[in-house]
Design an enzyme around this catalytic site. Structure first.
Site, PDB file in Angstrom:
ATOM      1  N   SER A 145       0.773  -1.106  -0.087  1.00  0.00           N
ATOM      2  CA  SER A 145       0.074   0.065  -0.027  1.00  0.00           C
ATOM      3  C   SER A 145       0.943   1.340   0.074  1.00  0.00           C
ATOM      4  CB  SER A 145      -1.021   0.097   1.298  1.00  0.00           C
ATOM      5  OG  SER A 145      -1.481   1.229   1.694  1.00  0.00           O
ATOM      6  N   TYR A 204      -2.298  -1.276  10.443  1.00  0.00           N
ATOM      7  CA  TYR A 204      -2.352  -1.315   8.744  1.00  0.00           C
ATOM      8  C   TYR A 204      -0.868  -1.000   8.722  1.00  0.00           C
ATOM      9  CZ  TYR A 204      -3.981  -0.935   4.135  1.00  0.00           C
ATOM     10  OH  TYR A 204      -4.186  -0.987   2.690  1.00  0.00           O
TER      11      TYR A 204
HETATM   12  P1  NAD Z   1     -11.646  -5.681  -0.354  1.00  0.00           P
HETATM   13  O1  NAD Z   1     -12.208  -5.607   1.235  1.00  0.00           O
HETATM   14  O2  NAD Z   1     -12.394  -5.436  -1.490  1.00  0.00           O
HETATM   15  O3  NAD Z   1     -11.090  -7.248  -0.348  1.00  0.00           O
HETATM   16  C1  NAD Z   1     -10.298  -8.076   0.506  1.00  0.00           C
HETATM   17  C2  NAD Z   1     -10.369  -9.396   0.332  1.00  0.00           C
HETATM   18  O4  NAD Z   1      -9.825 -10.053   1.299  1.00  0.00           O
HETATM   19  C3  NAD Z   1     -11.821  -9.944   0.093  1.00  0.00           C
HETATM   20  O5  NAD Z   1     -11.779 -10.974  -0.987  1.00  0.00           O
HETATM   21  C4  NAD Z   1     -11.687 -10.811   1.451  1.00  0.00           C
HETATM   22  O6  NAD Z   1     -12.780 -11.876   1.428  1.00  0.00           O
HETATM   23  C5  NAD Z   1     -10.499 -11.267   1.686  1.00  0.00           C
HETATM   24  N1  NAD Z   1     -10.277 -11.481   3.023  1.00  0.00           N
HETATM   25  C6  NAD Z   1     -10.335 -10.566   4.037  1.00  0.00           C
HETATM   26  N2  NAD Z   1      -9.920 -11.282   5.339  1.00  0.00           N
HETATM   27  C7  NAD Z   1      -9.577 -12.484   4.832  1.00  0.00           C
HETATM   28  C8  NAD Z   1      -8.879 -13.719   5.372  1.00  0.00           C
HETATM   29  N3  NAD Z   1      -8.858 -13.884   6.918  1.00  0.00           N
HETATM   30  N4  NAD Z   1      -8.837 -14.694   4.618  1.00  0.00           N
HETATM   31  C9  NAD Z   1      -8.984 -14.838   3.171  1.00  0.00           C
HETATM   32  N5  NAD Z   1      -9.530 -13.685   2.618  1.00  0.00           N
HETATM   33  C10 NAD Z   1      -9.596 -12.620   3.312  1.00  0.00           C
HETATM   34  O7  NAD Z   1     -10.140  -4.835  -0.240  1.00  0.00           O
HETATM   35  P2  NAD Z   1      -9.423  -4.453  -1.218  1.00  0.00           P
HETATM   36  O8  NAD Z   1      -9.388  -2.945  -1.239  1.00  0.00           O
HETATM   37  O9  NAD Z   1      -9.520  -5.133  -2.608  1.00  0.00           O
HETATM   38  O10 NAD Z   1      -7.859  -4.816  -0.718  1.00  0.00           O
HETATM   39  C11 NAD Z   1      -7.042  -5.919  -1.135  1.00  0.00           C
HETATM   40  C12 NAD Z   1      -5.628  -5.579  -0.740  1.00  0.00           C
HETATM   41  O11 NAD Z   1      -5.244  -4.154  -1.360  1.00  0.00           O
HETATM   42  C13 NAD Z   1      -5.371  -5.559   0.783  1.00  0.00           C
HETATM   43  O12 NAD Z   1      -4.299  -6.069   0.949  1.00  0.00           O
HETATM   44  C14 NAD Z   1      -5.399  -3.901   0.948  1.00  0.00           C
HETATM   45  O13 NAD Z   1      -4.615  -3.716   2.193  1.00  0.00           O
HETATM   46  C15 NAD Z   1      -4.713  -3.349  -0.372  1.00  0.00           C
HETATM   47  N6  NAD Z   1      -4.882  -1.953  -0.746  1.00  0.00           N
HETATM   48  C16 NAD Z   1      -6.064  -1.524  -0.856  1.00  0.00           C
HETATM   49  C17 NAD Z   1      -6.270  -0.210  -1.051  1.00  0.00           C
HETATM   50  C18 NAD Z   1      -7.517   0.517  -1.377  1.00  0.00           C
HETATM   51  O14 NAD Z   1      -7.493   1.479  -1.613  1.00  0.00           O
HETATM   52  N7  NAD Z   1      -8.667  -0.509  -1.790  1.00  0.00           N
HETATM   53  C19 NAD Z   1      -4.937   0.584  -1.244  1.00  0.00           C
HETATM   54  C20 NAD Z   1      -4.010   0.012  -0.981  1.00  0.00           C
HETATM   55  C21 NAD Z   1      -3.740  -1.168  -0.583  1.00  0.00           C
END
Ligand code: NAD
Length: 260
Positions: free
Chosen positions: A142, A155
């Site tokens: 991130s 986080y």
């Molecule tokens: P999201 O909530 O849409 O998706 C998260 C996914 O992780 C889902 O499929 C959920 O079912 C799964 N998940 C959650 N807990 C779990 C567990 N214990 N075991 C297995 N699967 C699990 O979130 P996102 O925004 O797509 O985030 C995905 C990644 O990207 C994360 O690591 C997040 O930190 C990172 N990220 C997101 C953003 C953003 O702006 N959305 C920015 C930077 C980094």
């Protein structure tokens, strides 16, 4: 390009992980999906990957907070596909609170899912990758792996940890055909971020549209969300031979967030 390769994408039932899974499938890779959600919806997502791209798609319900389930997921994929060539460590969760109010249980769970799962998944796939002398490990860190924000202690600590772990794995595999890199997205409009927009709108008594603009304006100079498709295309590039000598990098896709 990825025909004959197999990929696990953790947390791929929604958001960024699903975007990456579909792009890897479009490039020809067989896919193991993982994550939580409604069983019927997950099955529809799995089937759509098979029909849209003509690859095999499996689903593992493994909980990334449980090391034994991570190892079992990798073993299942190796058995089903014959190998795991690509691991995208993407599953992640968020919780916001001041350090002194941060619930210990949330701290432990975020460190387990956002950081320790990256270690356990990597540990499980490396022997096979080393034996075949080819592998791609892509960690979804991130902008918060590079800089901090208030109220995100667990986080930010986990994502900085992922950036460090990425470098160690890259060094330990430097002379092989394996690469390990981190992608550092800024704001991406997924359920994880929508929750933060909802909270901002409620806290400041503004509309959801106003909250979206405010969230972007505070951090992301482009004032545009990064998209899951853009991250998927970058993941495909990292799997290419052109990217074979990119090792231990943390690549921001953040609209200028960390350039400030
Ligand atoms: P999201 O909530 O849409 O998706 C998260 C996914 O992780 C889902 O499929 C959920 O079912 C799964 N998940 C959650 N807990 C779990 C567990 N214990 N075991 C297995 N699967 C699990 O979130 P996102 O925004 O797509 O985030 C995905 C990644 O990207 C994360 O690591 C997040 O930190 C990172 N990220 C997101 C953003 C953003 O702006 N959305 C920015 C930077 C980094």
């Amino acid at each position: 390009m990825l025909k004959g390769k197999a990929a696990i994408i953790t947390g791929s039932t929604s958001g960024i992980g699903l975007g990456i899974a579909r792009k890897l499938a479009a490039a020809g890779a067989d896919i193991m999906l993982n994550g939580f959600g409604d069983a019927t919806e997950i099955e529809a997502v799995r089937q759509a990957i098979e029909t849209d791209f003509g690859v095999k798609a499996l689903y593992s319900p493994a909980d990334m907070g449980k090391p034994d389930q991570i190892a079992a997921m990798v073993a299942n994929a190796e058995q089903a596909f014959g190998a795991v060539d690509i691991l995208v460590n993407n599953a992640g969760i968020q919780h916001t609170a001041l350090v002194e109010n941060f619930p210990a249980e949330r701290w432990e769970t975020i460190i387990a899912i956002n950081l320790s799962a990256v270690f356990y998944g990597t540990q499980a796939v490396l022997p096979g990758m080393k034996a075949r002398n080819w592998g791609r490990i892509i960690n979804i860190a991130s902008a918060h792996g590079l800089v901090a924000s208030a109220q995100k202690a667990a986080y930010v600590a986990a994502k900085h940890g992922v950036v460090g772990l990425t470098k160690v794995v890259a060094l330990e595999t430097a002379e092989s055909g394996i690469t390990c890199n981190a992608i550092c997205p800024g704001w991406v409009l997924t359920p994880l971020v929508q929750k933060q927009i909802d909270a901002l709108a409620a806290r400041e008594n503004i509309s959801l549209a106003e909250a979206q603009v405010k969230l972007l304006s505070e951090k992301q100079p482009s004032r545009q969300f990064t998209t899951p498709d853009q991250l998927g295309d970058l993941a495909v590039f990292l799997c290419s031979e052109a990217a074979g000598n990119i090792k231990g990098a943390s690549l921001p896709v953040d609209g200028g967030w960390t350039a400030q």
